[in-house]
Motif scaffolding. Structure first.
Motif, PDB file in Angstrom:
ATOM      1  N   PRO A  61       0.827  -1.218   0.000  1.00 37.35           N
ATOM      2  CA  PRO A  61       0.000   0.000   0.000  1.00 37.35           C
ATOM      3  C   PRO A  61       0.856   1.260   0.000  1.00 37.35           C
ATOM      4  CG  PRO A  61      -0.740  -1.543   1.694  1.00 37.35           C
ATOM      5  CD  PRO A  61       0.538  -2.082   1.159  1.00 37.35           C
ATOM      6  N   LEU A  62       0.316   2.308  -0.562  1.00 33.74           N
ATOM      7  CA  LEU A  62       0.954   3.644  -0.565  1.00 33.74           C
ATOM      8  C   LEU A  62       2.357   3.622  -1.176  1.00 33.74           C
ATOM      9  CD1 LEU A  62      -0.065   4.651   3.055  1.00 33.74           C
ATOM     10  CD2 LEU A  62      -0.982   5.661   0.974  1.00 33.74           C
ATOM     11  N   LEU A 134      -4.500  -5.540  -2.901  1.00 33.88           N
ATOM     12  CA  LEU A 134      -5.965  -5.475  -2.884  1.00 33.88           C
ATOM     13  C   LEU A 134      -6.491  -4.369  -3.797  1.00 33.88           C
ATOM     14  CD1 LEU A 134      -8.496  -6.640  -1.426  1.00 33.88           C
ATOM     15  CD2 LEU A 134      -8.239  -4.778   0.195  1.00 33.88           C
ATOM     16  N   GLN A 135      -5.749  -3.267  -3.841  1.00 35.12           N
ATOM     17  CA  GLN A 135      -6.202  -2.127  -4.654  1.00 35.12           C
ATOM     18  C   GLN A 135      -6.117  -2.410  -6.154  1.00 35.12           C
ATOM     19  OE1 GLN A 135      -7.704   0.082  -3.099  1.00 35.12           O
ATOM     20  NE2 GLN A 135      -7.007  -0.482  -1.064  1.00 35.12           N
ATOM     21  N   GLN A 137      -7.066  -5.270  -7.437  1.00 31.56           N
ATOM     22  CA  GLN A 137      -8.080  -6.266  -7.792  1.00 31.56           C
ATOM     23  C   GLN A 137      -9.232  -5.740  -8.650  1.00 31.56           C
ATOM     24  OE1 GLN A 137      -9.219  -8.737  -4.532  1.00 31.56           O
ATOM     25  NE2 GLN A 137      -7.150  -9.566  -4.309  1.00 31.56           N
ATOM     26  N   PHE A 139      -9.127  -3.858 -10.997  1.00 30.11           N
ATOM     27  CA  PHE A 139      -8.676  -3.714 -12.383  1.00 30.11           C
ATOM     28  C   PHE A 139      -8.194  -5.039 -12.984  1.00 30.11           C
ATOM     29  CE2 PHE A 139      -7.253  -0.004  -9.801  1.00 30.11           C
ATOM     30  CZ  PHE A 139      -8.340   0.791 -10.095  1.00 30.11           C
ATOM     31  N   TYR A 170      -3.880   2.039 -14.648  1.00 25.27           N
ATOM     32  CA  TYR A 170      -3.849   2.491 -13.247  1.00 25.27           C
ATOM     33  C   TYR A 170      -2.489   2.205 -12.616  1.00 25.27           C
ATOM     34  CZ  TYR A 170      -8.837   3.479 -13.087  1.00 25.27           C
ATOM     35  OH  TYR A 170     -10.080   4.012 -13.299  1.00 25.27           O
ATOM     36  N   TYR A 171      -2.110   3.049 -11.654  1.00 29.11           N
ATOM     37  CA  TYR A 171      -0.793   2.880 -11.036  1.00 29.11           C
ATOM     38  C   TYR A 171      -0.667   1.562 -10.259  1.00 29.11           C
ATOM     39  CZ  TYR A 171      -3.006   4.754  -6.748  1.00 29.11           C
ATOM     40  OH  TYR A 171      -3.819   4.958  -5.674  1.00 29.11           O
ATOM     41  N   GLN A 172      -1.816   0.981  -9.928  1.00 27.72           N
ATOM     42  CA  GLN A 172      -1.755  -0.293  -9.195  1.00 27.72           C
ATOM     43  C   GLN A 172      -1.268  -1.426 -10.099  1.00 27.72           C
ATOM     44  OE1 GLN A 172      -4.319   1.781  -9.262  1.00 27.72           O
ATOM     45  NE2 GLN A 172      -5.096   2.143  -7.194  1.00 27.72           N
ATOM     46  N   PHE A 422     -12.907   9.024 -12.152  1.00 25.30           N
ATOM     47  CA  PHE A 422     -12.381   8.679 -13.468  1.00 25.30           C
ATOM     48  C   PHE A 422     -12.155   7.175 -13.544  1.00 25.30           C
ATOM     49  CE2 PHE A 422      -8.774   7.526 -16.109  1.00 25.30           C
ATOM     50  CZ  PHE A 422      -9.218   7.979 -17.342  1.00 25.30           C
ATOM     51  N   ARG A 506      -4.865  13.891 -12.918  1.00 26.78           N
ATOM     52  CA  ARG A 506      -4.346  12.932 -11.935  1.00 26.78           C
ATOM     53  C   ARG A 506      -2.901  13.333 -11.635  1.00 26.78           C
ATOM     54  NH1 ARG A 506      -7.150   8.138 -11.403  1.00 26.78           N
ATOM     55  NH2 ARG A 506      -5.325   6.805 -11.284  1.00 26.78           N
ATOM     56  N   PHE A 508      -1.324  13.638  -8.971  1.00 27.98           N
ATOM     57  CA  PHE A 508      -0.626  12.886  -7.928  1.00 27.98           C
ATOM     58  C   PHE A 508       0.244  11.760  -8.472  1.00 27.98           C
ATOM     59  CE2 PHE A 508      -3.153   9.038  -8.062  1.00 27.98           C
ATOM     60  CZ  PHE A 508      -4.347   9.473  -8.604  1.00 27.98           C
TER      61      PHE A 508
ATOM     62  N   LEU B  38      -4.708   1.030   6.593  1.00 32.27           N
ATOM     63  CA  LEU B  38      -3.730   0.569   5.615  1.00 32.27           C
ATOM     64  C   LEU B  38      -4.401   0.214   4.290  1.00 32.27           C
ATOM     65  CD1 LEU B  38      -0.743  -0.041   5.263  1.00 32.27           C
ATOM     66  CD2 LEU B  38      -1.207  -2.376   5.925  1.00 32.27           C
ATOM     67  N   LEU B  39      -5.526  -0.474   4.368  1.00 33.14           N
ATOM     68  CA  LEU B  39      -6.194  -0.893   3.132  1.00 33.14           C
ATOM     69  C   LEU B  39      -6.982   0.232   2.487  1.00 33.14           C
ATOM     70  CD1 LEU B  39      -7.576  -4.414   4.085  1.00 33.14           C
ATOM     71  CD2 LEU B  39      -5.576  -3.862   2.735  1.00 33.14           C
ATOM     72  N   SER B  42      -5.219   4.143   0.318  1.00 30.07           N
ATOM     73  CA  SER B  42      -4.825   4.300  -1.074  1.00 30.07           C
ATOM     74  C   SER B  42      -5.907   3.843  -2.042  1.00 30.07           C
ATOM     75  CB  SER B  42      -3.537   3.524  -1.330  1.00 30.07           C
ATOM     76  OG  SER B  42      -3.738   2.170  -1.031  1.00 30.07           O
ATOM     77  N   ALA B  43      -7.113   3.679  -1.545  1.00 29.86           N
ATOM     78  CA  ALA B  43      -8.170   3.182  -2.417  1.00 29.86           C
ATOM     79  C   ALA B  43      -8.409   4.135  -3.581  1.00 29.86           C
ATOM     80  CB  ALA B  43      -9.443   3.003  -1.617  1.00 29.86           C
ATOM     81  N   GLU B  44      -8.379   3.592  -4.767  1.00 29.68           N
ATOM     82  CA  GLU B  44      -8.570   4.394  -5.974  1.00 29.68           C
ATOM     83  C   GLU B  44     -10.022   4.309  -6.410  1.00 29.68           C
ATOM     84  OE1 GLU B  44      -6.375   6.147  -7.651  1.00 29.68           O
ATOM     85  OE2 GLU B  44      -7.379   6.489  -9.554  1.00 29.68           O
ATOM     86  N   VAL B  45     -10.530   3.104  -6.361  1.00 29.77           N
ATOM     87  CA  VAL B  45     -11.892   2.857  -6.814  1.00 29.77           C
ATOM     88  C   VAL B  45     -12.596   2.034  -5.740  1.00 29.77           C
ATOM     89  CG1 VAL B  45     -13.235   1.580  -8.518  1.00 29.77           C
ATOM     90  CG2 VAL B  45     -11.310   2.942  -9.267  1.00 29.77           C
ATOM     91  N   MET B  47     -14.883  -0.698  -4.173  1.00 32.16           N
ATOM     92  CA  MET B  47     -15.094  -2.030  -4.709  1.00 32.16           C
ATOM     93  C   MET B  47     -16.524  -2.503  -4.516  1.00 32.16           C
ATOM     94  SD  MET B  47     -11.598  -3.690  -3.419  1.00 32.16           S
ATOM     95  CE  MET B  47     -11.603  -2.592  -2.055  1.00 32.16           C
ATOM     96  N   ALA B  52     -13.737  -9.672  -0.919  1.00 28.89           N
ATOM     97  CA  ALA B  52     -12.288  -9.701  -1.141  1.00 28.89           C
ATOM     98  C   ALA B  52     -11.586  -8.770  -0.153  1.00 28.89           C
ATOM     99  CB  ALA B  52     -11.974  -9.274  -2.573  1.00 28.89           C
ATOM    100  N   LYS B  56      -8.897  -9.929   2.748  1.00 28.62           N
ATOM    101  CA  LYS B  56      -7.555  -9.347   2.865  1.00 28.62           C
ATOM    102  C   LYS B  56      -7.364  -8.739   4.262  1.00 28.62           C
ATOM    103  CE  LYS B  56      -3.615  -7.932   1.109  1.00 28.62           C
ATOM    104  NZ  LYS B  56      -2.570  -8.840   0.638  1.00 28.62           N
TER     105      LYS B  56
END
Lengths: 524, 323
Positions: A61-62, A134-135, A137, A139, A170-172, A422, A506, A508, B38-39, B42-45, B47, B52, B56
């Motif tokens: 993360p981060l 997890l972030q 997922q 995508f 996406y950056y992930q 977005f 975007r 950032f 923590l989870l 940074s969430a972008e989208v 869910m 899931a 996690k």
């Protein structure tokens, strides 16, 4: 100890302090100093951010957004400042049928270590992200990758016509060497134009040019990304001429930049919506008329001035902060209308008493708005609007964890957040407004919205899907489980020395580019 | 004397044990879930598949032992402490002891510099204020003390940054800890802490100057410099108390100053970790600071007994009477 010895010690201490004071005086004027630095430091770009990457492993993360921002990481595709998807590590992508895409990779691309970025390496990277991040997922979970040859990847999708290039932008999903351990600067292995040479957690990330880079070589030889957590200090750092790019400048610091020719403020429209989330489990908020009244009472034009120093635009529907859906900005609540708000509350049975407060069955209409971060002024402005229509409004400002705790216990009425708008609109809207959506904090459950979302999920025609997205957006605004206000301002202070800096919605993750260069500062 | 020392050490160990218990309970009682922080940060989208997310989150809870009972978690932590293992940061994954050790020198440097400045200012202006009690210089010093004590530290820090970094260009705003960046946060902390010492020095000197032996010495024509030296010696003990308290506060983290000056010390580290709900770091930081405060207090008491024979005798007398 004699008097003379003590005097000597005092003199020594004074000398140390004076030496410290004068040690780094760069010049008489900050601009002269900054200009001199360009020559001395061989084009060192200094970026100041609120936070720094938490680790060097992009699946942690981060981390990956900071690595991308600094030019260390790349995905297969990227989003340009117009919102268009462009190839990055991929040469291109082609939709073969409703469930299949083929992605062509650029030939000759290498990781920093010299290992080849071929189909197998890319798939290994994406699978690692899918399994550990997890972030990533949302995508990657519906995509299955197969190497057709060394530079071609076949992507099978679980649903029809999934936006694969968008998902892989996406950056992930940044591509990294899955076989590397990514725990030190020596072992991490990525593809960006800069490679990390120093990492001090929560302090500094230093990067130098990757000599094996596949694209145009950058002109700036060294990038230093520093964590300066205090927003005011970041602003002062930019004004002092040392920092070339200061991210996330607080709106309250804007007046300090007035009249400065040495620093420009970049406020590109951001695709996210500053939104009030309402708890529909609270009795007073179960009536849609009350929720609509809350939205009608808000003067969004004025709110942008009061809470965002005019650095944003009013919106009344959630999706309309996305530039592609800007037409829906005032789709439902086109202006402030406190009279209409009052009527709705009257119809709902909340009648004004002698004290001006509205009550029903002996109970006063009250709402407690929870805010965090820099949203205190926003909360107070909203409190004022709601008080004007007879609602007993309170603002509770504190740490985000208080909001989380309140949500878990159910003891909350309203809170403010900003989510990204977005991307794949179905995924975005389902995450917010389907009953299972992780951002559906207020337990919004509406048959019509669910039906429209289901239509969206199965719709294959892009234009029809867009139309459905607009319908969901309007329906949600009418039902008002959330109240959209304005895109959260994202202000960046950029030195006039820096040439080639591009505004991006975007920002950032879009700062360091190959064509950036450092010139001479404008005279102040 | 040995008995006194053993007694003090036992008391220190007991204090430390109580502190670990209180620290642990307070950390666990504070609102917020470290896993969600923590989870979620940074969430972008958002869910649509919350299963899931939950899976996690459960994995992480298990990994960090947060799914165990609070008693088990506490015992595991204390067992680690006995092995000098403070655990690993939830966010960086690095050992907490390493991260603290990296930041402690920066804080110690800042604390010592600030304390020295506080002492110099406190002794000089405290003495000046006492000697010229009631005169204009005394009023000016007292007025400045009130002003400095009234202005929030972040205001002073930001004004200093505006002047020295932006207007004069003689200070560099960066995230590094270096001697060239030390002076401004040290001056800020020095100015903020000095008024307390000035007041203590002034009050004690005034009390001492009113003593019969001082009046007698003055009447006999003894040099003022010698009298002041003697009076200063008598005010040393309360100043030592103030200095030890100040040092403890500075070591445990001048959070605001470190944050404003981007000084990579322990205070900023602790603040970041509190916001991130990084339990091992918060607990480790607090434990190290409690230990430091206890050690500083022990050291202060030892110095006290050296400087003031009455205290030494009292300690021995107490031990003798107890025996």
């Amino acid at each position: 100890m004699t008097f003379h010895t003590r005097s000597l010690i005092l003199l020594l201490l004074a000398t140390i302090l004076v030496a410290g004071c004068g040690n780094n005086a760069p010049a008489e004027h900050p601009q002269e100093a900054a200009s001199g630095n360009v020559q001395q430091q061989e084009q060192e770009l200094i970026i100041a951010g609120q936070e720094i990457a938490a680790s060097l492993d992009p699946v942690q993360p981060l981390t990956s957004s900071y690595l991308r921002l600094a030019g260390a990481a790349e995905a297969l595709f990227q989003v340009n400042s117009d919102g268009q998807i462009e190839p990055s590590l991929a040469e291109g992508a082609e939709e073969i049928d409703a469930n299949t895409w083929e992605i062509k990779l650029r030939p000759g691309v290498q990781f920093w270590s010299g290992a080849s970025v071929d189909a197998a390496a890319v798939i290994a990277s994406l699978e690692r992200s899918k399994a550990q991040d997890l972030q990533a997922q949302p995508f990657l979970s519906d995509l299955t990758f197969t190497a057709l040859d060394e530079l071609t990847i076949q992507v099978k999708t679980a649903g029809e016509h999934l936006p694969v290039p968008l998902n892989l932008s996406y950056y992930q999903t940044v591509i990294h060497n899955a076989e590397a351990s990514h725990d030190t600067v020596e072992t991490m292995d990525m593809t960006g134009m800069y490679r990390v040479v120093e990492f001090v957690p929560k302090q500094r990330l230093v990067l130098e040019i990757n000599e094996n880079y596949w694209g145009d070589a950058p002109t700036i030889s060294r990038v230093v990304y520093e964590e300066i957590s205090d927003g005011q200090t970041r602003a002062l750092s930019a004004l002092s001429g040392r920092t070339h790019v200061a991210l996330n400048i607080p709106v309250t610091s804007l007046p300090e930049f007035t009249g400065s020719d040495a620093v420009d403020i970049v406020a590109a429209p951001v695709a996210n919506s500053q939104t009030i989330y309402l708890n529909l489990n609270q009795p007073q908020l179960q009536d849609v008329r009350v929720r609509q009244a809350l939205s009608w009472a808000i003067d969004r034009e004025e709110l942008v001035l009061l809470a965002a120093e005019g650095q944003s635009v009013p919106i009344s529907t959630w999706l309309s902060s996305n530039p592609d859906y800007a037409e829906a900005r005032d789709a439902v609540y086109d202006r402030v209308n406190q009279e209409r708000a009052g009527q709705l509350l009257d119809e709902a049975g909340w009648l004004a008493g002698d004290d001006g407060l509205r009550a029903k069955d002996g109970k006063v209409l009250s709402i407690r708005l929870m805010t965090w971060g820099g949203d205190k002024a926003l909360g107070e402005a909203l409190q004022n609007y709601w008080s004007q229509i007879g609602i007993q409004a309170q603002v509770q400002h504190g740490d985000y964890s208080l909001i989380e705790t309140a949500r878990e216990s159910g003891d909350w009425d309203a809170s403010i957040e900003a989510w990204n708008t977005f991307g794949d609109t179905y995924t975005l809207l389902a995450g917010q407004y389907s009953p299972e959506g992780s951002a559906n904090y207020g337990s919004y459950e509406d048959e019509q919205t669910v039906a429209l979302l289901e239509e969206m999920r199965t719709e294959t025609d892009a234009e029809a899907k867009r139309e459905l997205a607009l319908q969901v957006n309007t329906r949600v605004a009418e039902q008002a489980p959330v109240i959209a206000l304005f895109p959260r301002p994202h202000l960046t202070a950029v030195s006039s020395q820096l040439e080639g800096f591009k505004e991006h919605f975007r920002q950032f993750e879009n700062v360091v580019k190959a064509d950036l260069s450092l010139g001479t500062a404008r005279a102040n | 004397m040995v008995y006194v020392l053993v007694r003090k050490l036992l008391a220190a160990v007991l204090t430390l044990f109580c502190a670990t218990l209180i620290l642990f309970v307070l950390t666990r009682l504070s609102p917020g879930d470290p896993v969600k922080v923590l989870l979620g940060r940074s969430a972008e989208v958002a869910m649509s598949d919350t299963a899931a997310y939950q899976q996690k989150a459960d994995e992480l809870r298990s990994q960090w032992g947060l799914d165990q009972s609070v008693t088990d978690q506490y015992l595991r932590w204390v067992t680690g402490l006995l092995k000098l293992d403070l655990g690993n940061s939830m966010h960086t994954g690095r050992p907490v002891s390493t991260e603290i050790a990296e930041r402690l020198p920066a804080t110690a440097l800042l604390a010592v510099a600030a304390l020295l400045l506080q002492l110099v200012l406190g002794l000089v202006f405290g003495a000046l204020s006492a000697i010229s009690a009631g005169k204009w210089s005394d009023h000016v010093i007292r007025w400045i003390c009130v002003a400095l004590a009234s202005i929030p530290v972040f205001v002073i820090g930001l004004v200093f940054l505006l002047w020295f970094a932006v207007r004069l260009g003689v200070y560099e705003i960066s995230s590094e800890a270096s001697l060239s960046r030390l002076w401004l946060p040290a001056v800020t902390l020095g100015l903020i802490g000095a008024p307390q010492i000035i007041r203590v020095v002034r009050a004690n000197m005034l009390a001492e100057l009113g003593q019969l032996y001082v009046q007698s010495a003055l009447a006999r024509g003894l040099a003022l410099r010698l009298i002041i030296r003697q009076v200063m010696r008598s005010t040393l003990l309360p100043v030592l108390t103030m200095a030890s308290l100040s040092l403890a506060a500075l070591i445990s983290g001048a959070v605001v100053v470190e944050s404003i000056f981007a000084w990579p010390g322990i205070g900023k580290y602790a603040l970041d970790s509190i916001l991130l709900k990084d339990y091992p770091v918060i607990q480790g930081y607090a434990f190290v600071m409690v230990t430091a405060v206890i050690l500083i207090n022990l050291l202060t008491e030892a110095v006290y007994s050296i400087l003031d024979p009455r205290i030494r005798r009292k300690g021995v007398a107490t031990s003798e009477s107890t025996a």
